[in-house]
Design a protein around this motif. Structure first.
Motif, PDB file in Angstrom:
ATOM      1  N   LYS A   1       0.829  -1.038  -0.019  1.00 25.59           N
ATOM      2  CA  LYS A   1      -0.081   0.000  -0.122  1.00 25.59           C
ATOM      3  C   LYS A   1       0.973   1.426   0.119  1.00 25.59           C
ATOM      4  O   LYS A   1       1.710   1.417   0.687  1.00 25.59           O
ATOM      5  CB  LYS A   1      -0.911   0.067   1.257  1.00 25.59           C
ATOM      6  CG  LYS A   1      -1.883  -1.144   1.412  1.00 25.59           C
ATOM      7  CD  LYS A   1      -3.126  -0.702   1.516  1.00 25.59           C
ATOM      8  CE  LYS A   1      -4.175  -1.776   1.459  1.00 25.59           C
ATOM      9  NZ  LYS A   1      -5.364  -1.417   1.433  1.00 25.59           N
ATOM     10  N   LEU A   2       0.867   1.784  -1.221  1.00 28.94           N
ATOM     11  CA  LEU A   2       1.413   3.172  -1.299  1.00 28.94           C
ATOM     12  C   LEU A   2       0.654   4.440  -0.675  1.00 28.94           C
ATOM     13  O   LEU A   2      -0.552   4.600  -1.286  1.00 28.94           O
ATOM     14  CB  LEU A   2       2.109   3.400  -2.442  1.00 28.94           C
ATOM     15  CG  LEU A   2       2.820   4.664  -2.513  1.00 28.94           C
ATOM     16  CD1 LEU A   2       4.019   4.513  -2.164  1.00 28.94           C
ATOM     17  CD2 LEU A   2       3.156   4.931  -4.100  1.00 28.94           C
ATOM     18  N   ARG A   3       0.900   5.166   0.144  1.00 32.40           N
ATOM     19  CA  ARG A   3       0.354   6.338   0.465  1.00 32.40           C
ATOM     20  C   ARG A   3       0.432   7.413  -0.535  1.00 32.40           C
ATOM     21  O   ARG A   3       1.508   7.819  -0.850  1.00 32.40           O
ATOM     22  CB  ARG A   3       0.717   6.852   1.917  1.00 32.40           C
ATOM     23  CG  ARG A   3      -0.034   8.070   2.505  1.00 32.40           C
ATOM     24  CD  ARG A   3       0.439   8.544   3.996  1.00 32.40           C
ATOM     25  NE  ARG A   3      -0.281   9.624   4.200  1.00 32.40           N
ATOM     26  CZ  ARG A   3      -1.169   9.350   5.165  1.00 32.40           C
ATOM     27  NH1 ARG A   3      -1.341   8.338   5.568  1.00 32.40           N
ATOM     28  NH2 ARG A   3      -2.009  10.439   5.662  1.00 32.40           N
ATOM     29  N   ARG A   4      -0.916   8.115  -0.769  1.00 29.48           N
ATOM     30  CA  ARG A   4      -0.676   8.893  -2.011  1.00 29.48           C
ATOM     31  C   ARG A   4      -1.121  10.394  -1.286  1.00 29.48           C
ATOM     32  O   ARG A   4      -1.761  10.326  -0.185  1.00 29.48           O
ATOM     33  CB  ARG A   4      -1.958   8.684  -2.832  1.00 29.48           C
ATOM     34  CG  ARG A   4      -1.908   7.397  -3.438  1.00 29.48           C
ATOM     35  CD  ARG A   4      -3.120   7.235  -4.594  1.00 29.48           C
ATOM     36  NE  ARG A   4      -3.940   6.844  -3.688  1.00 29.48           N
ATOM     37  CZ  ARG A   4      -5.301   6.766  -3.826  1.00 29.48           C
ATOM     38  NH1 ARG A   4      -5.891   6.860  -5.286  1.00 29.48           N
ATOM     39  NH2 ARG A   4      -6.499   6.560  -3.040  1.00 29.48           N
ATOM     40  N   SER A   5      -0.847  11.241  -1.852  1.00 33.50           N
ATOM     41  CA  SER A   5      -0.826  12.532  -1.316  1.00 33.50           C
ATOM     42  C   SER A   5      -1.497  13.336  -2.494  1.00 33.50           C
ATOM     43  O   SER A   5      -0.893  13.317  -3.735  1.00 33.50           O
ATOM     44  CB  SER A   5       0.417  13.235  -0.716  1.00 33.50           C
ATOM     45  OG  SER A   5       1.529  13.344  -1.923  1.00 33.50           O
ATOM     46  N   PHE A   6      -2.317  14.219  -2.172  1.00 35.18           N
ATOM     47  CA  PHE A   6      -3.030  14.968  -3.267  1.00 35.18           C
ATOM     48  C   PHE A   6      -2.773  16.504  -2.703  1.00 35.18           C
ATOM     49  O   PHE A   6      -2.983  16.934  -1.656  1.00 35.18           O
ATOM     50  CB  PHE A   6      -4.557  14.832  -3.193  1.00 35.18           C
ATOM     51  CG  PHE A   6      -5.029  13.540  -3.703  1.00 35.18           C
ATOM     52  CD1 PHE A   6      -5.152  13.227  -4.795  1.00 35.18           C
ATOM     53  CD2 PHE A   6      -5.473  12.451  -2.885  1.00 35.18           C
ATOM     54  CE1 PHE A   6      -5.459  11.940  -5.312  1.00 35.18           C
ATOM     55  CE2 PHE A   6      -5.687  11.170  -3.364  1.00 35.18           C
ATOM     56  CZ  PHE A   6      -5.818  10.917  -4.332  1.00 35.18           C
ATOM     57  N   THR A   7      -2.538  17.290  -3.756  1.00 28.71           N
ATOM     58  CA  THR A   7      -2.408  18.693  -3.591  1.00 28.71           C
ATOM     59  C   THR A   7      -3.528  19.530  -3.476  1.00 28.71           C
ATOM     60  O   THR A   7      -4.633  18.606  -3.819  1.00 28.71           O
ATOM     61  CB  THR A   7      -1.554  19.312  -4.728  1.00 28.71           C
ATOM     62  OG1 THR A   7      -2.482  19.127  -6.106  1.00 28.71           O
ATOM     63  CG2 THR A   7      -0.255  18.550  -5.107  1.00 28.71           C
TER      64      THR A   7
ATOM     65  N   ASP B   1      -5.295  19.439  -6.782  1.00 24.71           N
ATOM     66  CA  ASP B   1      -6.186  18.153  -7.039  1.00 24.71           C
ATOM     67  C   ASP B   1      -7.597  17.874  -6.297  1.00 24.71           C
ATOM     68  O   ASP B   1      -8.475  17.170  -6.709  1.00 24.71           O
ATOM     69  CB  ASP B   1      -5.005  16.848  -6.701  1.00 24.71           C
ATOM     70  CG  ASP B   1      -3.781  16.843  -7.677  1.00 24.71           C
ATOM     71  OD1 ASP B   1      -3.829  17.501  -8.692  1.00 24.71           O
ATOM     72  OD2 ASP B   1      -2.786  16.349  -7.302  1.00 24.71           O
ATOM     73  N   ARG B   2      -7.307  18.062  -5.121  1.00 23.01           N
ATOM     74  CA  ARG B   2      -8.675  17.859  -4.242  1.00 23.01           C
ATOM     75  C   ARG B   2      -9.590  18.699  -4.717  1.00 23.01           C
ATOM     76  O   ARG B   2     -10.827  17.950  -4.773  1.00 23.01           O
ATOM     77  CB  ARG B   2      -8.372  18.160  -2.664  1.00 23.01           C
ATOM     78  CG  ARG B   2      -7.308  17.495  -1.845  1.00 23.01           C
ATOM     79  CD  ARG B   2      -6.799  17.764  -0.512  1.00 23.01           C
ATOM     80  NE  ARG B   2      -5.699  17.088  -0.181  1.00 23.01           N
ATOM     81  CZ  ARG B   2      -5.020  17.490   0.945  1.00 23.01           C
ATOM     82  NH1 ARG B   2      -5.446  18.715   1.668  1.00 23.01           N
ATOM     83  NH2 ARG B   2      -4.131  16.651   1.466  1.00 23.01           N
TER      84      ARG B   2
ATOM     85  N   TYR C   1     -11.051   7.432  -8.851  1.00 22.03           N
ATOM     86  CA  TYR C   1      -9.846   8.058  -7.967  1.00 22.03           C
ATOM     87  C   TYR C   1      -9.533   6.996  -6.973  1.00 22.03           C
ATOM     88  O   TYR C   1      -8.431   7.305  -6.214  1.00 22.03           O
ATOM     89  CB  TYR C   1      -9.910   9.207  -7.494  1.00 22.03           C
ATOM     90  CG  TYR C   1      -9.868  10.458  -8.448  1.00 22.03           C
ATOM     91  CD1 TYR C   1      -8.840  10.624  -9.204  1.00 22.03           C
ATOM     92  CD2 TYR C   1     -11.217  10.792  -9.055  1.00 22.03           C
ATOM     93  CE1 TYR C   1      -8.819  11.519 -10.308  1.00 22.03           C
ATOM     94  CE2 TYR C   1     -11.324  11.715 -10.105  1.00 22.03           C
ATOM     95  CZ  TYR C   1     -10.130  12.124 -10.653  1.00 22.03           C
ATOM     96  OH  TYR C   1     -10.213  12.911 -11.804  1.00 22.03           O
ATOM     97  N   ASN C   2     -10.139   5.738  -6.662  1.00 22.51           N
ATOM     98  CA  ASN C   2      -9.773   4.725  -5.835  1.00 22.51           C
ATOM     99  C   ASN C   2     -10.069   5.431  -4.496  1.00 22.51           C
ATOM    100  O   ASN C   2      -8.881   5.441  -3.759  1.00 22.51           O
ATOM    101  CB  ASN C   2      -8.728   4.206  -5.902  1.00 22.51           C
ATOM    102  CG  ASN C   2      -8.592   2.897  -5.237  1.00 22.51           C
ATOM    103  OD1 ASN C   2      -9.519   2.023  -4.718  1.00 22.51           O
ATOM    104  ND2 ASN C   2      -7.357   2.287  -5.031  1.00 22.51           N
TER     105      ASN C   2
END
Length: 103
Positions: free
Chosen positions: A3-9, A12-13, A32-33
């Protein structure tokens, strides 16, 4: 599967929230899962505070600044230890009298 932690700017949000409002909540979550609760939280923040609400709520610390602060703390501890040693040595010198040697 890792599991890779994604970060949204924040941008993006914002675009994801706008898409969810336009196309539907469930479709956007699948696309976007994302979990529905996360998208709901973003939408509530957007509706209450606008675009500013989607920014990170914590201040990011620069890694170089963190390294410098840790080094500064380490050096302060070293100086404090040396000052304590000097104070103890000076107290011991005050208490002890020098006796002349007898042959």
């Amino acid at each position: 599967m890792s599991k890779l932690r994604r970060s949204f700017t924040p941008e993006d949000r914002y675009s994801i929230v706008q898409e969810a409002i336009r196309d539907g909540h469930a479709d956007t979550c699948r696309k976007y899962n994302l979990s529905p609760s996360l998208l709901r939280k973003w939408r509530l923040k957007y509706l209450s505070k606008g675009k500013e609400g989607l920014k990170d709520s914590y201040a990011r610390v620069d890694p170089q600044l963190r390294v410098l602060e840790e080094e500064n703390d380490r050096l302060k501890r070293i100086v404090a230890k040396q000052a304590l040693e000097l104070e103890i040595k000076s107290e011991l010198l005050k208490k002890t009298t020098i006796q002349p040697r007898r042959n």
